[in-house]
Design a protein around this motif. Structure first.
Motif, short mmCIF file in Angstrom:
data_model
loop_
_atom_site.label_atom_id
_atom_site.label_comp_id
_atom_site.label_asym_id
_atom_site.label_seq_id
_atom_site.Cartn_x
_atom_site.Cartn_y
_atom_site.Cartn_z
N GLN A 538 23.29 33.22 -26.83
CA GLN A 538 23.29 31.87 -27.41
C GLN A 538 24.28 31.00 -26.65
OE1 GLN A 538 24.21 31.75 -31.62
NE2 GLN A 538 23.22 29.78 -31.91
N ASP A 544 28.72 16.85 -27.63
CA ASP A 544 27.30 16.51 -27.69
C ASP A 544 26.74 16.26 -26.28
OD1 ASP A 544 27.52 16.70 -30.37
OD2 ASP A 544 27.62 14.54 -30.74
N VAL A 558 23.58 18.80 -31.43
CA VAL A 558 23.80 20.12 -32.03
C VAL A 558 25.02 20.78 -31.39
CG1 VAL A 558 21.36 20.44 -32.59
CG2 VAL A 558 22.21 21.19 -30.37
N GLN A 559 25.61 21.70 -32.11
CA GLN A 559 26.78 22.41 -31.62
C GLN A 559 26.43 23.77 -31.02
OE1 GLN A 559 29.79 20.83 -31.63
NE2 GLN A 559 28.51 19.13 -32.35
N GLU A 560 25.23 24.18 -31.23
CA GLU A 560 24.82 25.47 -30.70
C GLU A 560 23.32 25.44 -30.41
OE1 GLU A 560 26.02 28.08 -33.77
OE2 GLU A 560 24.63 27.29 -35.25
N SER A 561 22.92 26.21 -29.45
CA SER A 561 21.51 26.26 -29.05
C SER A 561 20.75 27.21 -29.97
CB SER A 561 21.40 26.74 -27.60
OG SER A 561 21.70 28.13 -27.53
N ASP A 562 19.46 27.30 -29.72
CA ASP A 562 18.67 28.32 -30.41
C ASP A 562 19.17 29.70 -30.01
OD1 ASP A 562 17.25 26.24 -31.43
OD2 ASP A 562 15.46 26.55 -30.19
N ASN A 584 15.68 28.82 -34.15
CA ASN A 584 16.43 27.59 -34.36
C ASN A 584 17.38 27.80 -35.53
OD1 ASN A 584 17.29 24.94 -35.11
ND2 ASN A 584 15.52 24.09 -34.03
N VAL A 585 18.66 28.02 -35.24
CA VAL A 585 19.62 28.32 -36.30
C VAL A 585 19.94 27.09 -37.12
CG1 VAL A 585 20.64 30.26 -35.06
CG2 VAL A 585 21.52 27.96 -34.66
N ASN A 586 19.76 25.90 -36.56
CA ASN A 586 20.06 24.68 -37.31
C ASN A 586 19.00 24.39 -38.37
OD1 ASN A 586 22.51 23.62 -35.78
ND2 ASN A 586 21.03 23.85 -34.11
N GLU A 587 17.74 24.67 -38.05
CA GLU A 587 16.65 24.43 -39.00
C GLU A 587 16.25 25.68 -39.75
OE1 GLU A 587 13.43 22.63 -36.97
OE2 GLU A 587 14.60 20.88 -36.30
#
Length: 729
Positions: A538, A544, A558-562, A584-587
């Motif tokens: 990751q 940003d 986002v602060q981190e990628s998939d 996708n950890v954000n979604e």
């Protein structure tokens, strides 16, 4: 007249040959040996033998009931039951009249078996026409074994010339299980895999776009380094197509030219295709290549090509390139433009032409232990509708490993990417000169741990490989720069260990980020073969990302990628499993997944199952793919593929067929349907292409019909051709 008990008459014949050779002042032929129950010397040059006669010279052996030999003329007569062996070939018959030196003569009622038993023939009379040349009258020829007469090539005259690798049949026809299936006043065929001039086997196919498709190629073996193929083709729904291909090969250059044309009465227009490819080594350091491809219209490959051509032919190149390889450096000069084939359902963005592109790359050894790279390029971009102009860039980099061992590495890298644009006026847009200079820095580091262990008697080595990759590139507004050749690269485990997420040189992302990954591998203890690997990785952003592909795109915040996960390997014997996931950890949703299973335990045995889902593209892809090849009975094999879109609830490709291998002949029957136009306006008859393949292969002699092997290899991973080609000699 003298009678001898069973013995070899080597001394006698040697003496006869010596006298004859001295008289003729020539180098004598090798000695001939005669063994028989009874032998008679009638004169100084003539001998006669009866009963279990065996005559040998070099690789030729003749067995018969009686024989007469004249050393003055090197003439041999043998009869009643003759068996002649030459270089592994076996000929049997009634009466042999043969001159050993020139290898000329006749054999009545012959049966002929080629070496290794891969072919045989019989006839009323066989004529020896010189070394490795035979002519047969009222002959039959086949590659089937002696106990099977599945098929024959029959001919009033059959000529087998192994010296030139050509077989010829006059007034010939092919008979399959007693049924004549092909007649020609003249047939020629190769006796091995080498090429020769003549008509190739006709190809017959059927599909719903063109109807019956008949092709009768003619091959012209002009010289060892030149050849040409002419392929007249008749399509019942469209008309007659004429095509030709010419190939050439020289020590310093090679290439091919291909062209075809049809007056299409279905579309009521002339349609054509042209391709040219040339490669040349001008000097030991300088090489050149030229390539031109052109078709008359966007649907040419849809109508006349196969599935591979439909999928791959989008931008047809027209380019000329020169490459120079110096000592530690290389250069490229290229002129390139394209013909872009458009689809109503999926329009293609026309790429820029490069007129010209000049590229330079070198790796100087200026600092001991350092890896230095100097690259640069000048390109003049041209486009019919978009802003164009000239671009120059240079990118010097230096990597100096601080640590490089078998168990650890630390490699910092610094560089500068400098670009300069000279843009042209385009309509209402005024040209401008723009520059951009960006420093880059990256630090790649990793550790490699190993341990040896045993699991249920299996010795293995496991590695644990943590890796950290940091990149820093300051932000610079690039929205005023044109985009000649940049695109967003596919996010993957390979891409997250790169500095720039864009391809090309028009966009350089800003970066203050670190990639963390962990890999483990399992190796066979004895062979060292990798059996399994797994990786999780990751990327984390400390600020940003603001650079986008175009001015309308929203910057990422986002602060981190998939999260990327991948694992797989050969888990058991020939069973292979692979899985990759982009999450996708954000979604909290899966962005992409690819899972596959494959089992290929042997030749002609392969089973595959694959699931693919990708929400990163538009339209979203979600498909399942099942394919395989498997024996049904002793000689029958089944082949199939089914590619189904779960999102659209429709089939993308369906293929099914049977293959039969009888040893000396084979049969292939395959039907395929695939999507060639997925637009909403396409009718069912235009949306799919349905093709039927039927191929009858008769040993190494001929193949009748349309061959599906290329399609099967492209559709079924692990497919093997169960019909091995046979060389007749």
């Amino acid at each position: 007249m003298f009678a001898f008990p069973p013995l070899r008459l080597s001394a006698l014949t040697l003496a006869l040959l010596a006298v004859h050779a001295i008289a003729a002042e020539e180098v004598p032929e090798p000695a001939i040996q005669i063994e028989a129950d009874e032998a008679i010397a009638r004169s100084r040059t003539e001998a006669e033998a009866h009963g279990n006669v065996i005559i040998q010279r070099d690789t030729t052996e003749v067995r018969s009931e009686w024989a007469q030999y004249d050393s003055a003329t090197d003439h041999l007569k043998a009869g009643d039951a003759v068996r002649m062996t030459r270089d592994g070939d076996v000929l049997t018959g009634n009466n042999l009249d043969y001159y050993l030196g020139p290898r000329r003569g006749t054999l009545d009622n012959p049966d002929y078996h080629v070496a290794q038993g891969v072919a045989r023939a019989d006839a009323v009379k066989l004529l020896f026409d010189g070394p490795d040349r035979y002519k047969m009258r009222s002959a039959r020829f086949t590659t089937c074994p002696a106990d099977r007469d599945d098929w024959y090539l029959r001919a009033s005259t059959l000529s087998l010339d192994y010296a030139n690798n050509v077989g010829m049949a006059y007034n010939g026809w092919i008979q399959f299980y007693g049924v004549p299936i092909l007649y020609s006043p003249w047939l020629n065929f190769p006796l091995s895999g080498n090429r020769q001039t003549g008509f190739l086997a006709p190809s017959i196919a059927f599909d719903n776009r063109n109807g019956i498709d008949i092709q009768t190629p003619f091959y012209w073996n002009i010289a060892p380094n030149y050849d040409a193929t002419f392929y007249p083709r008749y399509l019942t729904d469209r008309g007659t197509m004429l095509g030709a291909e010419f190939r050439y090969l020289q020590p310093s250059y090679n290439g091919q030219i291909r062209a075809e044309r049809i007056s299409d009465h279905k579309e009521e227009e002339d349609r054509y295709s042209i391709s040219f490819l040339h490669r040349q080594q001008i000097t030991p350091r300088l090489s050149m290549s030229a390539q031109v491809e052109k078709v008359s219209d966007d649907d040419y490959f849809n109508d006349f090509g196969d599935q591979v051509a439909v999928a791959s032919q989008t931008n047809l190149p027209r380019e000329l390139a020169f490459n120079y390889a110096g000592d530690g450096w290389s250069g490229l000069a290229r002129w390139q433009r394209f013909q872009t084939l458009q689809s109503e359902s999926d329009p293609v963005d026309i790429p820029y032409a490069r007129l010209p592109q000049l590229y330079y790359s070198s790796s100087p050894h200026w600092i001991k232990g350092a890896q230095i790279s100097l690259t640069g390029e000048y390109t003049d971009f041209s486009h019919p509708t978009k802003i164009d102009g000239q671009r120059m860039w240079v990118n010097p980099t230096i990597t100096y490993p601080l640590l490089q061992t078998s168990y650890a590495f630390i490699k910092p890298k610094v560089g500068v990417h400098a670009s300069y644009y000279m843009l042209n006026d385009n309509g209402n847009i005024e040209g401008d000169n723009i520059s951009r200079v960006l420093p880059t820095f990256s630090l790649d580091s990793g550790l490699i741990f190993e341990r040896d262990d045993t699991f249920k008697g299996w010795d293995y080595t496991q590695t644990l490989e943590p890796r950290a990759y940091y990149v820093y590139i300051p932000y610079k507004d690039q929205s005023n720069l044109p985009n000649f050749d940049s695109a967003l690269t596919d996010f993957s485990l390979a891409q997250i260990f790169s500095e720039n997420r864009y391809s090309g040189n028009d966009r350089i992302n800003d970066a203050n980020q670190i990639t963390l990954a962990l890999t483990t591998r399992f190796f066979e203890g004895d062979s060292g073969e990798e059996r399994f690997n797994a990786t999780i990785g990751q990327r984390f952003y400390f600020q940003d990302q603001r650079v986008t592909l175009d001015a309308y795109e929203k910057p990422a915040d986002v602060q981190e990628s998939d999260l990327l996960i991948s694992f797989g390997g050969r888990l058991w014997r020939q069973f292979i499993a692979n899985y990759s996931l982009q999450y996708n950890v954000n979604e909290g949703a899966t962005a992409r997944a690819d899972a596959g299973l494959g089992w290929a335990p042997g030749e002609g045995r392969a089973l595959n199952l694959r699931y693919v889902m990708n929400r990163n593209v538009s339209p979203i892809i979600e498909q399942i793919d099942i394919s395989g090849q498997w024996p049904i009975t002793r000689n029958w094999y089944g082949v199939a593929r089914y590619n189904y879109s779960l999102k659209d609830h429709s089939s993308l490709e369906a293929l099914a067929g049977l293959e039969y291998n009888a040893g000396c002949w084979a049969l292939r029957l395959v039907a395929q349907r695939y999507v060639n136009d997925d637009s909403d306006t396409a009718e069912d008859e235009d949306k799919y292409t349905v093709t039927y393949f039927a191929m009858l292969e008769l040993g190494g002699l001929v193949g009748l019909g349309s061959n599906p092997v290329a399609t099967l290899r492209q559709s079924i991973p692990g497919y093997t051709d169960v019909v091995a080609p046979t060389s007749i000699k």
